[in-house]
Design a protein around this motif. Structure first.
Motif, mmCIF file in Angstrom:
data_model
loop_
_atom_site.group_PDB
_atom_site.id
_atom_site.type_symbol
_atom_site.label_atom_id
_atom_site.label_comp_id
_atom_site.label_asym_id
_atom_site.label_seq_id
_atom_site.Cartn_x
_atom_site.Cartn_y
_atom_site.Cartn_z
ATOM 1 N N GLN A 1 -15.061 -12.116 11.586
ATOM 2 C CA GLN A 1 -14.262 -13.327 11.484
ATOM 3 C C GLN A 1 -13.349 -13.294 10.268
ATOM 4 O O GLN A 1 -12.217 -13.782 10.315
ATOM 5 C CB GLN A 1 -15.177 -14.541 11.416
ATOM 6 N N TYR B 1 -0.677 -10.583 1.037
ATOM 7 C CA TYR B 1 -0.034 -11.393 2.066
ATOM 8 C C TYR B 1 1.453 -11.023 2.104
ATOM 9 O O TYR B 1 2.130 -11.036 1.065
ATOM 10 C CB TYR B 1 -0.202 -12.883 1.789
ATOM 11 N N LYS C 1 -5.897 -11.358 9.573
ATOM 12 C CA LYS C 1 -4.836 -10.897 10.479
ATOM 13 C C LYS C 1 -3.972 -12.065 10.944
ATOM 14 O O LYS C 1 -2.735 -11.963 10.994
ATOM 15 C CB LYS C 1 -5.468 -10.190 11.678
ATOM 16 N N ARG C 2 -4.612 -13.204 11.276
ATOM 17 C CA ARG C 2 -3.860 -14.364 11.754
ATOM 18 C C ARG C 2 -2.984 -14.980 10.659
ATOM 19 O O ARG C 2 -1.919 -15.527 10.934
ATOM 20 C CB ARG C 2 -4.816 -15.425 12.295
ATOM 21 N N SER C 3 -3.453 -14.898 9.404
ATOM 22 C CA SER C 3 -2.693 -15.496 8.302
ATOM 23 C C SER C 3 -1.704 -14.530 7.666
ATOM 24 O O SER C 3 -1.073 -14.858 6.656
ATOM 25 C CB SER C 3 -3.662 -16.010 7.235
ATOM 26 N N GLY C 4 -1.579 -13.336 8.247
ATOM 27 C CA GLY C 4 -0.625 -12.364 7.723
ATOM 28 C C GLY C 4 -1.121 -11.607 6.511
ATOM 29 O O GLY C 4 -0.332 -10.998 5.789
ATOM 30 N N ASP D 1 -10.402 -11.112 11.232
ATOM 31 C CA ASP D 1 -9.522 -11.813 12.171
ATOM 32 C C ASP D 1 -8.728 -12.906 11.466
ATOM 33 O O ASP D 1 -7.538 -13.114 11.750
ATOM 34 C CB ASP D 1 -10.344 -12.428 13.312
ATOM 35 N N GLY D 2 -9.381 -13.617 10.543
ATOM 36 C CA GLY D 2 -8.683 -14.655 9.793
ATOM 37 C C GLY D 2 -7.561 -14.095 8.936
ATOM 38 O O GLY D 2 -6.477 -14.679 8.851
ATOM 39 N N ARG E 1 7.379 -13.632 3.744
ATOM 40 C CA ARG E 1 7.775 -14.353 4.949
ATOM 41 C C ARG E 1 9.173 -14.949 4.774
ATOM 42 O O ARG E 1 9.526 -15.440 3.712
ATOM 43 C CB ARG E 1 6.781 -15.488 5.253
ATOM 44 N N GLY F 1 -7.460 -5.889 11.457
ATOM 45 C CA GLY F 1 -8.297 -5.886 12.651
ATOM 46 C C GLY F 1 -9.607 -5.146 12.441
ATOM 47 O O GLY F 1 -10.321 -5.370 11.459
#
Length: 460
Positions: A358, A260, A364-367, A361-362, A263, A376
């Motif tokens: 899924q 991850y 990717k969305r959570s970094g 995708d999960g 941030r 992806g």
């Protein structure tokens, strides 16, 4: 041993955990009592007489009858109030899982969170009732066709009432019994410890284990030709090794490392920045992600030709002998076909239950990202490739364990005990036991941690 006794003491020190375990045991006891109460209008002596004849002929555990009976702890072959057990509910759940791939409405419910889960549960209940309304009359007709034609048996052993009300009343009782069993399972899940449905199946299976061990011991010591006590010792060691192998299969995972990114976030009017360092985690992909479902699917299909074909071949001895080869648990044709079907269904069930798209995708969305792999589509293909590689040896291993009962029967082990050398029974016992123990350990670790922080003792 001292550590084990201390663990038991710790369990009973935690009021919440103790109450959950006692409630679970109480509800399971209610279920076991129900599996011994015969349907009204049925003479249990007639059922017992018929099953004794089958056991004497060595046929009780062959075919679909013995398999379903194993899941109900013998209730299926005793024609009791809970004779159908939880199997109609399991069948309904499987049907909905498979339909979820093709029906958009069911797919939407699966993605709607808690509200969708409640709707799916309600659909499952109605489908369970529909399946019961088909299975219950067939169940009663099967018993009547098998038992009443026994002309040699005295009238006292006839098992079915002649009243025209018997079938509708017995059908209603069987449907109600299945719904009651399902309710018990849900209550155990909500208020007790472990998965209620799985525990009910496990209790049904394990109920026949003590008798199977005693019968096997007596046979090998008194009647067997394999060396008596020495053979029993070898059996015990082999059985423990098979259990160990099953535990390894259930718990084996392939960890996929996930990174991850760091941030930086601005907050407040003074633009204070908070920095979250990069975190490394992993995705656990199970070697046997399909669990016991491939064995259940394969067993139903491999026995289907025997059940259906018997209606078409009539009394032709040659055709019947070919069909019977696929119904022998220790036969070559049965076990080869069974193993191949398990491997196929393991890949199929893993593909429909592990949504790698899924998961990608999960991430990717959570970094999150897999080091060296683009987020992806490439991540999805990477996870799918790993899953395929670990599923193949898992499927082979599962197939070997599944056909072990048939293999050991050829070495002189009796059918009743051989059923616990692998197959559906052992995988379910191991899987449910591990899941329940993990839940108990979670309670212990949580309460010990809080207790040590407060007073050095487990929290009451």
């Amino acid at each position: 041993m001292r550590s084990f006794i201390q663990t038991i003491q710790n369990i009973f020190k935690i009021t919440e955990l103790r109450d959950k375990i006692l409630l679970t045991l109480g509800l399971l006891l209610v279920y076991r009592i129900g599996t011994h109460i015969p349907l009204p209008g049925i003479n249990p002596l007639g059922i017992e007489n018929y099953m004794a004849q089958l056991q004497a002929a060595g046929e009780q555990q062959n075919g679909l009858l013995g398999i379903i009976s194993a899941f109900t702890g013998g209730a299926f072959t005793r024609a009791t109030l809970l004779g159908l057990g939880i199997m109609p509910y399991i069948s309904a759940s499987i049907v909905l899982q498979l339909m979820g791939m093709a029906v958009p409405y069911l797919q939407k419910l699966q993605n709607d969170g808690e509200s969708g889960r409640k709707t799916l549960n309600q659909i499952t209940r109605w489908l369970t009732i529909a399946i019961c309304l088909v299975q219950a009359p067939s169940y009663l007709i099967m018993f009547q066709s098998m038992i009443i034609p026994m002309d040699a048996a005295p009238q006292a052993y006839y098992s079915f009432a002649s009243s025209s009300w018997f079938y509708p009343v017995a059908t209603l009782i069987l449907v109600t019994g299945t719904m009651f069993t399902m309710w018990l399972g849900e209550k155990i899940t909500d208020k007790g410890i472990g998965n209620g449905i799985s525990l009910i199946i496990m209790v049904g299976i394990i109920a026949t284990l003590p008798q199977a061990i005693i019968e096997e011991f007596n046979y090998q010591v008194n009647l067997g030709e394999n060396g008596g006590y020495v053979f029993v010792l070898v059996e015990a060691i082999l059985w423990l090794l098979v259990i160990l192998a099953s535990v390894l299969l259930v718990k084996a995972v392939r960890r996929v490392t996930v990174q991850y990114a760091k941030r930086v976030q601005a907050s407040g009017s003074s633009y204070t920045r908070s920095v979250t360092n990069a975190v490394r985690d992993y995705i656990p992909l199970k070697v046997n992600a399909a669990g016991v479902m491939p064995i259940i699917f394969a067993q139903a299909i491999v026995l289907l030709p025997v059940q259906v074909g018997s209606y078409f071949v009539g009394d032709d001895p040659e055709k019947m002998s070919v069909l019977n080869e696929f119904g022998k648990l220790d036969g070559i044709a049965y076990n080869i076909t069974f193993a191949v079907l398990i491997i196929i269904f393991t890949f199929f069930y893993t593909a429909i239950t592990i949504p790698v798209n899924q998961m990608a995708d999960g991430l990717k969305r959570s970094g999150g990202f897999v080091p060296g792999i683009k987020p992806g589509l490439e991540t999805s293909n990477y996870l799918d490739d790993i899953l395929s590689k670990i599923t193949f040896p898992g499927a082979i291993f599962l197939a070997i364990i599944a056909i072990l009962p048939g293999i050991v029967m050829n070495f002189g082990i009796q059918q009743n005990f051989a059923m616990f050398f692998g197959g559906t029974s052992l995988i379910i016992l191991v899987g449910v036991a591990i899941d329940t123990i993990q839940q108990i350990n979670a309670y212990l670790l949580n309460h010990h941690y809080d207790g040590l922080m407060e007073s050095g003792r487990a929290k009451h």
